[in-house]
Design an enzyme around this catalytic site. Sequence first.
Site, PDB file in Angstrom:
ATOM      1  CD  GLU A   1       7.332  -3.342   4.997  1.00  0.00           C
ATOM      2  OE1 GLU A   1       6.950  -2.086   5.577  1.00  0.00           O
ATOM      3  OE2 GLU A   1       6.901  -4.153   4.565  1.00  0.00           O
TER       4      GLU A   1
ATOM      5  CG  HIS B   1       5.545   0.939   3.799  1.00  0.00           C
ATOM      6  ND1 HIS B   1       5.035   2.100   3.562  1.00  0.00           N
ATOM      7  CD2 HIS B   1       5.118  -0.285   3.735  1.00  0.00           C
ATOM      8  CE1 HIS B   1       3.732   1.220   2.928  1.00  0.00           C
ATOM      9  NE2 HIS B   1       4.422   0.200   3.246  1.00  0.00           N
TER      10      HIS B   1
END
Length: 246
Positions: free
Chosen positions: A126, A129
Amino acid sequence: MAGAPDERRRGPAAGEQLQQQHVSCQVFPERLAQGNPQQGFFSSFFTSNQKCQLRLLKTLETNPYVKLLLDAMKHSGCAVNKDRHFSCEDCNGNVSGGFDASTSQIVLCQNNIHNQAHMNRVVTHELIHAFDHCRAHVDWFTNIRHLACSEVRAANLSGDCSLVNEIFRLHFGLKQHHQTCVRDRATLSILAVRNISKEVAKKAVDEVFESCFNDHEPFGRIPHNKTYARYAHRDFENRDRYYSNI
């Protein structure tokens, strides 16, 4: 993230905001319509939440993948704050986590993350991202190619396709097995957050694969294990020292 692109540029149009809210609430039911997690008075006392918070803290302090990404985010003007940018919540299905671009927040699925190694992989995935969100204007919700590119990068650089993880999944192969794993994991990640066919998801991955697979920022290489990640972090720190002396 603090100073992230969404906070520096004009906000999304109303239609895109509604789509963001719909996607977030489908996967992360504790997200309110405004994009913020619900916080019950006794939420911090639940065992699953306590375990999630402790695992997150250990990951942030010790994992070499994560330490490099945190430094890279800070270097790019998007310093990460644990309390502001991470949220342990219950999630639908078997989703482990997600990056909520509408709030620049990483959601960690406390009901689906059951050990430290899994937490390490999810936070790394994550944060990749989040790094992409910081360095470029990623259209997460209406451009499937943008999403596919970041999913390819996350699968490639997070260690999710390491030999150990693939053996654990009973996936074996020799020639270009890493590339196959990255394609498969990226496709699955897209399907987890988008109501589209597998064929459409695979097509998006195929269209961006070559350029996004070869984009290794901020690692500078594919960190196949923690040793590679430590070397990458060392090189990143040295790169900063080099440019500061020019």
